[in-house]
Design a protein around this motif. Structure first.
Motif, short mmCIF file in Angstrom:
data_model
loop_
_atom_site.label_atom_id
_atom_site.label_comp_id
_atom_site.label_asym_id
_atom_site.label_seq_id
_atom_site.Cartn_x
_atom_site.Cartn_y
_atom_site.Cartn_z
N SER A 178 0.86 -1.18 0.00
CA SER A 178 0.00 0.00 0.00
C SER A 178 0.89 1.22 0.00
O SER A 178 1.95 1.22 0.62
CB SER A 178 -0.90 0.00 1.24
OG SER A 178 -1.79 1.09 1.23
N SER A 179 0.48 2.27 -0.71
CA SER A 179 1.37 3.43 -0.83
C SER A 179 0.60 4.74 -0.69
O SER A 179 -0.60 4.81 -0.95
CB SER A 179 2.09 3.41 -2.19
OG SER A 179 1.19 3.66 -3.25
N VAL A 180 1.32 5.76 -0.24
CA VAL A 180 0.82 7.13 -0.19
C VAL A 180 1.91 8.03 -0.76
O VAL A 180 3.09 7.68 -0.74
CB VAL A 180 0.47 7.57 1.26
CG1 VAL A 180 -0.74 6.82 1.78
CG2 VAL A 180 1.66 7.39 2.18
N ARG A 181 1.51 9.19 -1.26
CA ARG A 181 2.52 10.08 -1.82
C ARG A 181 2.08 11.53 -1.69
O ARG A 181 0.89 11.81 -1.51
CB ARG A 181 2.80 9.74 -3.28
CG ARG A 181 1.85 10.38 -4.28
CD ARG A 181 2.15 9.95 -5.70
NE ARG A 181 1.43 10.77 -6.66
CZ ARG A 181 1.18 10.40 -7.90
NH1 ARG A 181 1.59 9.23 -8.34
NH2 ARG A 181 0.52 11.21 -8.72
N VAL A 182 3.04 12.42 -1.77
CA VAL A 182 2.77 13.84 -1.81
C VAL A 182 3.55 14.43 -2.98
O VAL A 182 4.72 14.12 -3.18
CB VAL A 182 3.15 14.54 -0.48
CG1 VAL A 182 4.62 14.35 -0.15
CG2 VAL A 182 2.81 16.02 -0.53
N ASP A 183 2.86 15.24 -3.79
CA ASP A 183 3.48 15.97 -4.90
C ASP A 183 3.59 17.44 -4.51
O ASP A 183 2.58 18.06 -4.16
CB ASP A 183 2.64 15.83 -6.18
CG ASP A 183 2.61 14.41 -6.70
OD1 ASP A 183 1.58 13.74 -6.48
OD2 ASP A 183 3.60 13.99 -7.30
N PHE A 184 4.79 17.98 -4.58
CA PHE A 184 4.99 19.38 -4.24
C PHE A 184 4.74 20.25 -5.48
O PHE A 184 5.22 19.94 -6.57
CB PHE A 184 6.41 19.62 -3.72
CG PHE A 184 6.71 18.86 -2.46
CD1 PHE A 184 6.20 19.28 -1.24
CD2 PHE A 184 7.50 17.71 -2.48
CE1 PHE A 184 6.47 18.58 -0.08
CE2 PHE A 184 7.77 17.01 -1.34
CZ PHE A 184 7.26 17.45 -0.12
N ALA A 185 4.02 21.33 -5.29
CA ALA A 185 3.74 22.24 -6.40
C ALA A 185 5.02 22.92 -6.88
O ALA A 185 5.14 23.29 -8.04
CB ALA A 185 2.71 23.28 -5.97
N HIS A 186 5.97 23.10 -5.96
CA HIS A 186 7.27 23.67 -6.30
C HIS A 186 8.35 22.75 -5.75
O HIS A 186 8.20 22.19 -4.66
CB HIS A 186 7.43 25.07 -5.71
CG HIS A 186 6.35 26.03 -6.12
ND1 HIS A 186 6.30 26.58 -7.38
CD2 HIS A 186 5.27 26.50 -5.46
CE1 HIS A 186 5.24 27.37 -7.48
NE2 HIS A 186 4.59 27.33 -6.32
N ASP A 187 9.44 22.56 -6.49
CA ASP A 187 10.54 21.72 -6.02
C ASP A 187 11.09 22.28 -4.72
O ASP A 187 11.30 23.49 -4.58
CB ASP A 187 11.65 21.66 -7.07
CG ASP A 187 11.17 21.09 -8.40
OD1 ASP A 187 10.21 20.30 -8.36
OD2 ASP A 187 11.74 21.43 -9.45
N VAL A 188 11.32 21.39 -3.74
CA VAL A 188 11.75 21.83 -2.41
C VAL A 188 13.02 21.10 -2.00
O VAL A 188 13.32 20.00 -2.49
CB VAL A 188 10.65 21.59 -1.36
CG1 VAL A 188 9.41 22.39 -1.68
CG2 VAL A 188 10.31 20.10 -1.26
N LEU A 189 13.77 21.71 -1.09
CA LEU A 189 14.94 21.08 -0.52
C LEU A 189 14.53 20.20 0.66
O LEU A 189 13.48 20.42 1.28
CB LEU A 189 15.95 22.14 -0.05
CG LEU A 189 16.55 23.03 -1.14
CD1 LEU A 189 17.40 24.13 -0.50
CD2 LEU A 189 17.41 22.19 -2.09
N ASP A 190 15.38 19.20 0.97
CA ASP A 190 15.12 18.35 2.13
C ASP A 190 15.28 19.20 3.39
O ASP A 190 16.39 19.59 3.75
CB ASP A 190 16.11 17.18 2.14
CG ASP A 190 15.84 16.22 3.29
OD1 ASP A 190 14.79 16.36 3.93
OD2 ASP A 190 16.68 15.34 3.54
N GLY A 191 14.19 19.51 4.03
CA GLY A 191 14.21 20.37 5.22
C GLY A 191 12.93 20.21 5.99
O GLY A 191 12.29 19.15 5.95
N ASP A 192 12.52 21.27 6.71
CA ASP A 192 11.33 21.18 7.56
C ASP A 192 10.08 20.82 6.75
O ASP A 192 9.25 20.03 7.19
CB ASP A 192 11.10 22.50 8.28
CG ASP A 192 12.15 22.76 9.35
OD1 ASP A 192 12.83 21.79 9.73
OD2 ASP A 192 12.28 23.91 9.79
N GLN A 193 9.96 21.39 5.56
CA GLN A 193 8.77 21.13 4.76
C GLN A 193 8.69 19.67 4.35
O GLN A 193 7.63 19.05 4.41
CB GLN A 193 8.77 22.02 3.53
CG GLN A 193 7.51 21.88 2.67
CD GLN A 193 7.46 22.91 1.56
OE1 GLN A 193 8.05 23.97 1.67
NE2 GLN A 193 6.75 22.59 0.49
N VAL A 194 9.83 19.10 3.96
CA VAL A 194 9.87 17.68 3.57
C VAL A 194 9.61 16.80 4.78
O VAL A 194 8.85 15.82 4.71
CB VAL A 194 11.22 17.34 2.91
CG1 VAL A 194 11.36 15.85 2.70
CG2 VAL A 194 11.34 18.07 1.57
#
Length: 337
Positions: A178-194
């Motif tokens: 089973s899988s879940v995913r999130v697509d970011f509207a803008h490319d992001v760096l690995d940080g708090d948002q990720v």
């Protein structure tokens, strides 16, 4: 040439697994999806139909995957499932690795024992502690020694070390996952948002598993980068689990292993694999009061989310840095035992 010729096809960049299956099925109906990003196909009949050699057929498949769906692939070719899967991880820049039946021993022998398809980290460590460093050394062990070291799994692992794999393809079937995913509207760096997105994915997947009374033995993290490349890695859990904190910790560990501090991320996918019924999972005694408290409160969180909507209650980390303009798409994959 052996009548059994297996293609293990991995997506290295771009595309969806359904698109890859559509391409493979243009060449053979005997194909099985292996989420999140691979498939196994048996092509013995296709070789006779098209009158080509295995490498030529693999090159045709790769070309059509790029032309039709923009999917970059690599293909491992061998006379057994396990060897083909190991070959696909060693294609180099050519994108195709063919291990003939005659060359199987030469190919497998020097490989590190931890690279044997299907071996667990703990099993590999057990073998290394007694001096078994390579796949060839495992193949040469007396059967009684392998059984003593690895238990009932020893026979199967030793057969794979010798290039023998009795599994057959179940067309159209895929492993229970089973899988879940999130697509970011803008490319992001690995940080708090990720990291907050990771927490939300783990919470969503954990809730789904618990609702279905299931537990996962391993998780796979797939990261789609800004250049379209996809990197993935699988991590086995200490014990089968459907608990949010276990899934989140494993996902954080995989992300840390990628070292993506400067890479721009477009999509995150979390896949729970080797799913078993919760009744079949065992739980070790917990001596961590915070973990015990979390396990006790999880059923309450699940009830609140069921009543007021998914994601209403989640770990604080999931809300620490919400994406300003990202969209989430949660999808489940077909399953089998």
């Amino acid at each position: 040439m052996s009548a059994s010729v297996f293609f293990h096809v991995r997506m290295s960049r771009g595309g969806e697994l359904s698109d890859l299956m559509a391409i493979i099925e243009r060449f053979t109906p005997v194909a099985q999806a292996l989420p999140p990003g691979a498939a196994m196909a048996q092509v013995g009949g296709s070789l006779r139909l098209f009158g080509v050699e295995p490498v030529d057929l693999a090159l045709r498949l790769r070309l059509q995957a790029v032309a039709w769906y923009g999917i970059d692939t690599v293909v491992g070719i061998a006379s057994s499932w396990a060897v083909a899967a190991m070959a696909s991880a060693r294609t180099g820049s050519h994108g195709v690795k063919y291990v003939s039946e005659a060359d199987t021993g030469t190919f497998l022998g020097p490989l590190p024992v931890g690279d044997l398809y299907g071996i667990r980290r703990a099993q590999a460590e057990t073998l290394r502690r007694v001096g078994v460093e390579s796949v060839g050394q495992l193949a040469a062990l007396p059967a009684a020694t392998a059984l003593r070291l690895l238990g009932r799994a020893g026979r199967g692992l030793q057969e794979r070390a010798r290039g023998v794999d009795h599994r057959v393809i179940a067309p159209g079937a895929s492993p229970r996952s089973s899988s879940v995913r999130v697509d970011f509207a803008h490319d992001v760096l690995d940080g708090d948002q990720v990291r907050s997105s990771v927490a939300r994915l783990a919470a969503g997947l954990g809730s789904r598993l618990r609702h279905q009374r299931q537990a996962a033995r391993s998780i796979t993290v797939m990261v789609r980068l800004a250049d379209g490349q996809t990197v993935s890695r699988t991590r086995s859990l200490v014990e089968p689990s459907g608990h949010t904190d276990d899934l989140r910790a494993a996902m954080y560990a995989v992300l840390d292993g990628f070292g993506l501090q400067r890479a721009r991320i477009r999509r995150l996918t979390l896949v729970a694999e080797q799913i078993v019924d919760a009744e079949q999972a065992y739980t070790q005694l917990a001596f961590d009061p915070s973990r015990t408290s979390w396990l006790q409160v999880e059923p309450v969180i699940d009830q609140l989310n069921a009543r007021f909507g998914s994601g209403t209650v989640a770990p604080a980390a999931a809300f620490s840095a919400p994406p300003r303009s990202s969209s989430s798409s949660f999808t489940a994959r077909p399953s089998e035992p």
